[in-house]
Design an enzyme around this catalytic site. Sequence first.
Site, PDB file in Angstrom:
ATOM      1  CE  LYS A 129      -4.465   0.760   0.099  1.00  0.00           C
ATOM      2  NZ  LYS A 129      -5.556  -0.108  -0.392  1.00  0.00           N
TER       3      LYS A 129
HETATM    4  P1  NAD Z   1     -12.921   7.427  -2.756  1.00  0.00           P
HETATM    5  O1  NAD Z   1     -11.903   8.466  -2.473  1.00  0.00           O
HETATM    6  O2  NAD Z   1     -13.386   7.220  -4.144  1.00  0.00           O
HETATM    7  O3  NAD Z   1     -14.210   7.675  -1.843  1.00  0.00           O
HETATM    8  C1  NAD Z   1     -14.150   7.807  -0.459  1.00  0.00           C
HETATM    9  C2  NAD Z   1     -15.511   8.291   0.031  1.00  0.00           C
HETATM   10  O4  NAD Z   1     -15.496   8.356   1.449  1.00  0.00           O
HETATM   11  C3  NAD Z   1     -15.859   9.702  -0.451  1.00  0.00           C
HETATM   12  O5  NAD Z   1     -17.247   9.779  -0.672  1.00  0.00           O
HETATM   13  C4  NAD Z   1     -15.468  10.570   0.732  1.00  0.00           C
HETATM   14  O6  NAD Z   1     -16.143  11.809   0.757  1.00  0.00           O
HETATM   15  C5  NAD Z   1     -15.869   9.668   1.854  1.00  0.00           C
HETATM   16  N1  NAD Z   1     -15.172   9.978   3.121  1.00  0.00           N
HETATM   17  C6  NAD Z   1     -13.878  10.341   3.318  1.00  0.00           C
HETATM   18  N2  NAD Z   1     -13.649  10.546   4.601  1.00  0.00           N
HETATM   19  C7  NAD Z   1     -14.815  10.310   5.240  1.00  0.00           C
HETATM   20  C8  NAD Z   1     -15.225  10.370   6.592  1.00  0.00           C
HETATM   21  N3  NAD Z   1     -14.342  10.724   7.549  1.00  0.00           N
HETATM   22  N4  NAD Z   1     -16.499  10.041   6.893  1.00  0.00           N
HETATM   23  C9  NAD Z   1     -17.369   9.695   5.917  1.00  0.00           C
HETATM   24  N5  NAD Z   1     -17.045   9.631   4.621  1.00  0.00           N
HETATM   25  C10 NAD Z   1     -15.791   9.941   4.300  1.00  0.00           C
HETATM   26  O7  NAD Z   1     -12.324   6.073  -2.147  1.00  0.00           O
HETATM   27  P2  NAD Z   1     -12.718   4.569  -2.519  1.00  0.00           P
HETATM   28  O8  NAD Z   1     -11.768   4.107  -3.536  1.00  0.00           O
HETATM   29  O9  NAD Z   1     -14.162   4.478  -2.732  1.00  0.00           O
HETATM   30  O10 NAD Z   1     -12.325   3.820  -1.170  1.00  0.00           O
HETATM   31  C11 NAD Z   1     -13.219   3.703  -0.054  1.00  0.00           C
HETATM   32  C12 NAD Z   1     -12.769   2.567   0.837  1.00  0.00           C
HETATM   33  O11 NAD Z   1     -12.763   1.356   0.079  1.00  0.00           O
HETATM   34  C13 NAD Z   1     -11.368   2.678   1.429  1.00  0.00           C
HETATM   35  O12 NAD Z   1     -11.335   2.065   2.693  1.00  0.00           O
HETATM   36  C14 NAD Z   1     -10.526   1.884   0.450  1.00  0.00           C
HETATM   37  O13 NAD Z   1      -9.314   1.430   1.022  1.00  0.00           O
HETATM   38  C15 NAD Z   1     -11.466   0.751   0.152  1.00  0.00           C
HETATM   39  N6  NAD Z   1     -11.194   0.040  -1.090  1.00  0.00           N
HETATM   40  C16 NAD Z   1     -11.142   0.674  -2.286  1.00  0.00           C
HETATM   41  C17 NAD Z   1     -10.898  -0.056  -3.438  1.00  0.00           C
HETATM   42  C18 NAD Z   1     -10.895   0.566  -4.801  1.00  0.00           C
HETATM   43  O14 NAD Z   1     -10.807  -0.182  -5.777  1.00  0.00           O
HETATM   44  N7  NAD Z   1     -11.001   1.868  -4.946  1.00  0.00           N
HETATM   45  C19 NAD Z   1     -10.686  -1.437  -3.354  1.00  0.00           C
HETATM   46  C20 NAD Z   1     -10.772  -2.063  -2.120  1.00  0.00           C
HETATM   47  C21 NAD Z   1     -11.034  -1.317  -0.989  1.00  0.00           C
END
Ligand code: NAD
Length: 426
Positions: A116
Amino acid sequence: MDRDVLTPTAPHVSDNPWAMAQRQFDQAAERLALKRGLREYLRVPEWEFTVHFPVKMDDGTVRVFTGYRVMHSTVLGPTKGGIRYHPRVDLDEVRALAMWMTWKCALMHLPYGGAKGGVACDPHRLSPRELEALTRRYATEIAIIMGPKSDIPAPDVGTNEQVMAWMMDTYSMHRGYSVPAVVTGKPLAIGGSAGRREATGRGVSIIVREAARALGLPLAGEPVVVQGFGNVGSVAARLLHEAGCRVVAVSDVHGGIYHPGGLDIPAVERHVRATGSVVAFPGAEPVTNAELLELPCTFLVPAALEGQITWQNAGRIRARVIVEGANGPTTPEADEILARRGVTVVPDILANAGGVVVSYFEWVQDLQSFFWSEEEITRRLEAIMVRGFQRIWALAEAERVSLRTAALILGVQRVAAALMRRGIYP
Ligand code: NAD
């Protein structure tokens, strides 16, 4: 199904994702009776990079940013894991996310170890030029470890296809030829994969469906709450809405919206495109992120950040099933409380694995320069997610442990077995 009751933990575990990740590993290692040396080796990352680098800002000043790349394990292959841009990024968070990637890849039978990366910054406060300069410099700083055979980044919170395009271009410029397979989650135009953008949310929606089936719950009309409306949360919400669920609440960093009758998710998506947030969506009540987690629902999908469901609010969660779209949203103390209250938690390393599964497809396609149709990608993703769910569900029932413990046992066991066959060098 009986759940294993964990021993009480120190409250501080909630606050530190790395303490959480190591504690979860210890539980799996204990159940597997891993030998001490093996346990010590897998309990820490193989490599940790911290870089401090300058970026010229639009106002002519120079700011120094701190970034990280942690490679937890290379036992099963090159390392794989996202890049996060968020003000709260620090080494312990990146370590935890890297370790979870190792178990996730092993669990899904992908030939990768976990990694990561991240930069402590607020990408929403950077201009597009500053964001590009930061990305290209960060990619240059970690270029010594990046590579299609060594370490392959992908998007995570605060990064997207464009950031991946800049990373791929920067790496390729240094090599003197294009290397699409060095990152995944790229735009289609430069070797990205069909279906990658939706993959994690699609995987989450498949897991919600499988969990409903296994628990004998209906999907149609069932209330769903989604925290985080980014890549993972918005796609999961849309696909669950299309599957007939009633998505009653969603949120982002600015706050949440609630409509007990169900939100029109495509309309919420249009509102977000127009205003930048779900907040003030017409006809919905405002809720805070904390309130949102405690709303009555059948399925709760945390899809924002880690440490959201803790010993402080776990007793008030009213969901029947939690499907972890985010990494590490539930602390070990909360797991204990939820288990006692009969809430089923489908763990992150299974529930959000759709992203890395399609990243793997993207890497394979790039290496072969031979691209698959979206139908092919979706069909293969579906099969892998369903198989993963069934394996973990069966193990949890057979061993009378939680789904998280079962998933960790499968992931850790696979890495440990490979390590034993490889032996310790020299
Ligand atoms: P992203 O940046 O696209 O979206 C994150 C979302 O969370 C946004 O809507 C943001 O406004 C919101 N957010 C941020 N801080 C916040 C808070 N304190 N309280 C409430 N909402 C909050 O990110 P993503 O890619 O959707 O990732 C979200 C989660 O999923 C993370 O934990 C990430 O590690 C995990 N994840 C992502 C992927 C991927 O392919 N993108 C894969 C596996 C896991």
